[in-house]
Write a protein that holds these residues in place. Sequence first.
Motif, mmCIF file in Angstrom:
data_model
loop_
_atom_site.group_PDB
_atom_site.id
_atom_site.type_symbol
_atom_site.label_atom_id
_atom_site.label_comp_id
_atom_site.label_asym_id
_atom_site.label_seq_id
_atom_site.Cartn_x
_atom_site.Cartn_y
_atom_site.Cartn_z
ATOM 1 N N ARG A 29 0.831 -1.211 0.000
ATOM 2 C CA ARG A 29 0.000 0.000 0.000
ATOM 3 C C ARG A 29 0.864 1.259 0.000
ATOM 4 N NH1 ARG A 29 -5.244 0.154 0.758
ATOM 5 N NH2 ARG A 29 -5.125 2.196 1.767
ATOM 6 N N TYR A 30 1.997 1.221 0.710
ATOM 7 C CA TYR A 30 2.918 2.363 0.689
ATOM 8 C C TYR A 30 3.440 2.593 -0.724
ATOM 9 C CZ TYR A 30 3.111 2.784 5.772
ATOM 10 O OH TYR A 30 2.788 2.999 7.080
ATOM 11 N N ILE A 31 3.738 1.504 -1.418
ATOM 12 C CA ILE A 31 4.233 1.634 -2.797
ATOM 13 C C ILE A 31 3.185 2.290 -3.681
ATOM 14 C CG2 ILE A 31 4.986 0.352 -4.836
ATOM 15 C CD1 ILE A 31 6.157 -1.756 -2.938
ATOM 16 N N VAL A 32 1.933 1.844 -3.541
ATOM 17 C CA VAL A 32 0.844 2.419 -4.331
ATOM 18 C C VAL A 32 0.672 3.902 -4.020
ATOM 19 C CG1 VAL A 32 -1.648 2.380 -4.729
ATOM 20 C CG2 VAL A 32 -0.378 0.228 -4.591
ATOM 21 N N ILE A 244 17.689 8.129 0.337
ATOM 22 C CA ILE A 244 17.196 7.927 1.698
ATOM 23 C C ILE A 244 16.945 9.251 2.419
ATOM 24 C CG2 ILE A 244 17.748 6.979 3.983
ATOM 25 C CD1 ILE A 244 17.060 4.861 1.952
ATOM 26 N N THR A 245 17.899 10.170 2.335
ATOM 27 C CA THR A 245 17.784 11.458 3.033
ATOM 28 C C THR A 245 16.935 12.419 2.207
ATOM 29 O OG1 THR A 245 19.990 11.141 3.973
ATOM 30 C CG2 THR A 245 19.061 13.354 4.073
ATOM 31 N N LYS A 246 15.784 12.787 2.764
ATOM 32 C CA LYS A 246 14.819 13.622 2.054
ATOM 33 C C LYS A 246 14.939 15.084 2.475
ATOM 34 C CE LYS A 246 12.969 10.062 0.063
ATOM 35 N NZ LYS A 246 13.079 9.860 -1.388
ATOM 36 N N THR A 247 14.513 15.975 1.594
ATOM 37 C CA THR A 247 14.319 17.354 2.027
ATOM 38 C C THR A 247 13.057 17.386 2.882
ATOM 39 O OG1 THR A 247 12.907 18.009 0.171
ATOM 40 C CG2 THR A 247 15.300 18.174 -0.152
ATOM 41 N N ALA A 248 12.915 18.426 3.681
ATOM 42 C CA ALA A 248 11.728 18.535 4.529
ATOM 43 C C ALA A 248 10.456 18.585 3.692
ATOM 44 C CB ALA A 248 11.838 19.778 5.407
ATOM 45 N N THR A 249 10.502 19.302 2.582
ATOM 46 C CA THR A 249 9.327 19.423 1.715
ATOM 47 C C THR A 249 8.957 18.076 1.103
ATOM 48 O OG1 THR A 249 9.855 21.730 1.203
ATOM 49 C CG2 THR A 249 8.390 20.568 -0.323
ATOM 50 N N GLU A 250 9.949 17.332 0.620
ATOM 51 C CA GLU A 250 9.681 16.006 0.058
ATOM 52 C C GLU A 250 9.048 15.088 1.084
ATOM 53 O OE1 GLU A 250 13.386 15.628 -3.172
ATOM 54 O OE2 GLU A 250 13.608 14.915 -1.106
ATOM 55 N N PHE A 251 9.613 15.099 2.281
ATOM 56 C CA PHE A 251 9.108 14.227 3.338
ATOM 57 C C PHE A 251 7.667 14.570 3.694
ATOM 58 C CE2 PHE A 251 8.197 13.718 7.859
ATOM 59 C CZ PHE A 251 8.270 12.338 7.965
ATOM 60 N N ALA A 270 10.885 5.404 1.178
ATOM 61 C CA ALA A 270 12.315 5.118 1.363
ATOM 62 C C ALA A 270 12.615 4.749 2.811
ATOM 63 C CB ALA A 270 13.149 6.327 0.944
ATOM 64 N N HIS A 271 11.987 5.435 3.751
ATOM 65 C CA HIS A 271 12.243 5.169 5.158
ATOM 66 C C HIS A 271 11.541 3.896 5.628
ATOM 67 C CE1 HIS A 271 13.435 9.632 6.080
ATOM 68 N NE2 HIS A 271 14.126 9.083 5.106
ATOM 69 N N GLU A 272 10.386 3.585 5.027
ATOM 70 C CA GLU A 272 9.735 2.302 5.336
ATOM 71 C C GLU A 272 10.638 1.146 4.894
ATOM 72 O OE1 GLU A 272 7.027 1.521 6.936
ATOM 73 O OE2 GLU A 272 6.170 3.506 7.206
ATOM 74 N N THR A 273 11.261 1.308 3.727
ATOM 75 C CA THR A 273 12.169 0.278 3.222
ATOM 76 C C THR A 273 13.393 0.147 4.121
ATOM 77 O OG1 THR A 273 11.454 0.830 0.973
ATOM 78 C CG2 THR A 273 13.452 -0.492 1.191
ATOM 79 N N LEU A 274 13.938 1.290 4.540
ATOM 80 C CA LEU A 274 15.097 1.281 5.424
ATOM 81 C C LEU A 274 14.765 0.598 6.752
ATOM 82 C CD1 LEU A 274 17.985 2.168 6.127
ATOM 83 C CD2 LEU A 274 17.055 4.378 6.839
ATOM 84 N N LYS A 275 13.578 0.845 7.278
ATOM 85 C CA LYS A 275 13.171 0.228 8.541
ATOM 86 C C LYS A 275 13.190 -1.298 8.434
ATOM 87 C CE LYS A 275 8.836 0.034 9.960
ATOM 88 N NZ LYS A 275 7.515 0.393 10.542
ATOM 89 N N ILE A 276 12.719 -1.812 7.309
ATOM 90 C CA ILE A 276 12.705 -3.267 7.107
ATOM 91 C C ILE A 276 14.120 -3.828 7.134
ATOM 92 C CG2 ILE A 276 12.195 -5.089 5.430
ATOM 93 C CD1 ILE A 276 9.757 -3.407 4.582
ATOM 94 N N PHE A 277 15.042 -3.151 6.456
ATOM 95 C CA PHE A 277 16.428 -3.619 6.438
ATOM 96 C C PHE A 277 17.071 -3.555 7.824
ATOM 97 C CE2 PHE A 277 16.165 -2.850 1.796
ATOM 98 C CZ PHE A 277 16.688 -4.057 1.362
#
Length: 310
Positions: A29-32, A244-251, A270-277
Amino acid sequence: MGEVFQEFFVFVGLLVCLVYLVKCVRFSRYIVLHFWKVLPRSFLQSMGQWAVVTGAGDGIGKAYSFELAKHGLNLVLISRTLEKLQAIAMEIEQTTGSAVKIIQADFTKDDIYENIQENLEGLEIGILVNNVGMLPDFLPRHFLDSPDEIQSVIHCNITSVVKMTQLILKHMESRGKGLILNLSSGSALFPWPLYTMYSASKAFVYTFSKALQAEYKAKGIIIQVLTPYAVSTPMTKYLNTNVITKTATEFVEESLNYVTEGDEICGCLAHETLKIFLTLIPSWALYSSTFQKMLQNYYVDYLKQNIKDK
């Protein structure tokens, strides 16, 4: 007896498979939602006429202020530096047409909430963004080597969330709707050595938010905790942006896609993916002296390079 054990292990195996299936569905769902915005543009505005943002003078708080104004909400901006608030308020009013109120407050103090409450009287507040927070030191350090700002960290990272929620939640409850976004951190998901005070304070925000959502979900209120990892802001010394590192606006733009997706999100794909790893890394590796030394060296080198570039 052997058949009982066999049935038990089959049951446990099916339960584990079910848990991972649910996680896979949630991640899909995050991907969608990353590529396809399905949240109606009017949804945020339907919560109420006003949004309150703490720590609105910089970084993520400033980005939330602009984004919520674009969605048609009026803003109450709360932060310590009056000049920044005035400049942001003027820009929001000129570019979006939203009304903006500003409240100067230092969240490292605990005597500010009576004044805040007086300034919020009579406003239909539909959204609260508890964003204000402080990192005692950007460089990873052992607890006894860190700046002695314990009380300031507690007031800014913990007391602010509790008191602002207390002020606004009761009015949301009486109206039967509202949205509270509490900014925690990826460092809250497990103990983070060398950022001990920050990690612990954000863990409080994480637990407080999830428990509160369980209490008030049935009353029509969404309380969501965000656990981002690297976002380039003044607090993080403007980390170089990448996948991985986002700007504040992107986030912020991406995080608002997920406000109805549960009581806990990282805020971006990107951060959801990082959390899994990160969950796949054994704790002994994260807590090892080798890893801590690598972390310290990385940030020391980063700051040296930044100073040289300036």
